[in-house]
Design a protein around this motif. Structure first.
Motif, mmCIF file in Angstrom:
data_model
loop_
_atom_site.group_PDB
_atom_site.id
_atom_site.type_symbol
_atom_site.label_atom_id
_atom_site.label_comp_id
_atom_site.label_asym_id
_atom_site.label_seq_id
_atom_site.Cartn_x
_atom_site.Cartn_y
_atom_site.Cartn_z
ATOM 1 N N LYS A 92 2.083 16.313 -2.359
ATOM 2 C CA LYS A 92 1.546 16.756 -1.075
ATOM 3 C C LYS A 92 0.776 15.629 -0.380
ATOM 4 O O LYS A 92 0.934 15.403 0.807
ATOM 5 N N ARG A 93 -0.076 14.933 -1.157
ATOM 6 C CA ARG A 93 -0.968 13.952 -0.546
ATOM 7 C C ARG A 93 -1.247 12.816 -1.512
ATOM 8 O O ARG A 93 -1.336 13.040 -2.728
ATOM 9 N N ARG A 149 1.623 13.299 2.859
ATOM 10 C CA ARG A 149 0.478 12.743 3.574
ATOM 11 C C ARG A 149 -0.123 11.618 2.727
ATOM 12 O O ARG A 149 -0.359 11.810 1.535
ATOM 13 N N THR A 168 -2.865 8.131 2.788
ATOM 14 C CA THR A 168 -3.838 7.256 3.426
ATOM 15 C C THR A 168 -4.129 6.085 2.494
ATOM 16 O O THR A 168 -4.142 6.250 1.268
#
Length: 339
Positions: A147-148, A227, A229
């Protein structure tokens, strides 16, 4: 594999020389010819116990070649890669010039070799920090769906090139002898320091390197819903990028399960016994083909979360080796042709 004719463009640079070394070590079935700028033409590079004379890279250089491995910079790739493809030579390019071009596959063979099937003559080699991360993430994504991702990188100066290696060496010498460090390649002193900037800052205050990891990962994994970062940091290490990676999955995945999956994953080597102080370090990865993974543990702050530490040689797996593996996959899949 059948024998082919391979051009190495940028053969006198750090990655180009490593490409030649990898081709030799893997006994790649090819006649190999090195190319570089006019300034380097006529010089020699080592290959298979002998020396190859470097030819000048020109617009008509690729006639008769099957594959070209490029590591000569973005502007050179933008000019010469289309010419090579037009001549019938399949290009594997190590610059960032073609990575996000929708017509060009962006490939890590352990992850998405199938994307080579739709190449149109130019294949992009991903960013070094992206390559090692997706090698470790893909088998876990297949098991529990990511997911992330939150990643912080600790990247060696060799990722900037030979001038940065020399700068780190010189700064260490100067500082140890009581002199002032003089930054030229980097905006600040790199010796005994960490720089939270790799490449230029963009309008969103992320660096270009950070957004490369975000965008390239989604393209390689074939999943825009992930997702991600990133914070990328330059550290005073010569060879080997390290990454602290936090992953949140859709389904439960224990640290034990993750270790077992990664232990069987292609291109991955698990070093994970913290009680014995066994974990990956850049000095372990330097000169090695594998992507090393350790410090695999549950993230106790989020459901279905894991932390891990990923290390690889940025010049080898992060550039030269991955390019050669793409070339090998092209031959194995009978794709050494330009549509």
């Amino acid at each position: 594999m059948s024998r082919v004719k391979v051009a190495v463009a940028g053969a006198t640079g750090a990655v180009g020389r490593e490409m030649l070394k990898v081709l030799e070590q893997r006994d790649f079935p090819a006649e190999v010819v090195p190319f570089a700028s006019a300034r380097s033409a006529g010089s020699a590079v080592p290959f298979k116990g002998a020396e190859l004379t470097v030819r000048e890279l020109k617009e008509d250089s690729f006639k008769g070649f099957d594959i070209a491995l490029f590591s000569a910079g973005g502007s050179t790739s933008e000019k010469f890669a289309p010419l090579a493809a037009k001549s019938g030579c399949v290009v594997v390019d190590n610059s960032s010039a073609w990575r996000m071009d929708p017509a060009c596959p962006l490939v890590v063979p352990e992850v998405n070799a199938h994307d080579l099937d739709w190449h149109k003559g130019i294949i992009a080699n991903p960013n070094c920090s992206t390559i090692q991360m997706v090698v470790a993430l893909k088998p876990l994504h297949d098991a529990a769906r990511i997911k992330r991702v939150i990643v912080s990188t600790y990247q060696a100066v060799s990722g900037t090139g030979q001038k940065a290696i020399v700068e780190l060496e010189n700064q260490v010498r100067r500082l140890m002898s009581g002199q002032e460090a003089v930054p030229e390649v980097y905006p600040h002193q790199i010796a005994f320091n960490c720089l939270p900037q790799i490449d230029v800052f963009l309008d969103n205050d992320y660096t270009k390197e950070e957004m490369k990891m975000v965008n390239e990962t989604k393209k390689i994994m074939g999943d825009d819903s992930i997702r991600l970062t990133a914070t990328t940091v330059r550290v005073p290490v010569f060879y080997g990028h390290s990454e602290s990676v936090n992953v949140e999955f859709e389904k439960p995945l224990s640290a034990k399960q993750a270790r077992a999956i990664l232990a069987q994953a292609p291109g991955v080597r698990v070093l994970d016994n913290p009680r014995e102080r066994i974990y990956p370090m850049p000095i372990d990865a330097a000169g090695q083909d594998e992507t090393f993974v350790g410090r695999i543990r549950q993230d106790e702050t989020v459901e279905n979360g894991l932390n891990m530490w990923i290390v690889a040689d940025n010049i080898r797996k992060g550039a030269a080796l991955n390019a050669v593996q793409i070339a090998e996959a092209l031959i194995e899949r009978d794709l050494v042709r330009v549509p």
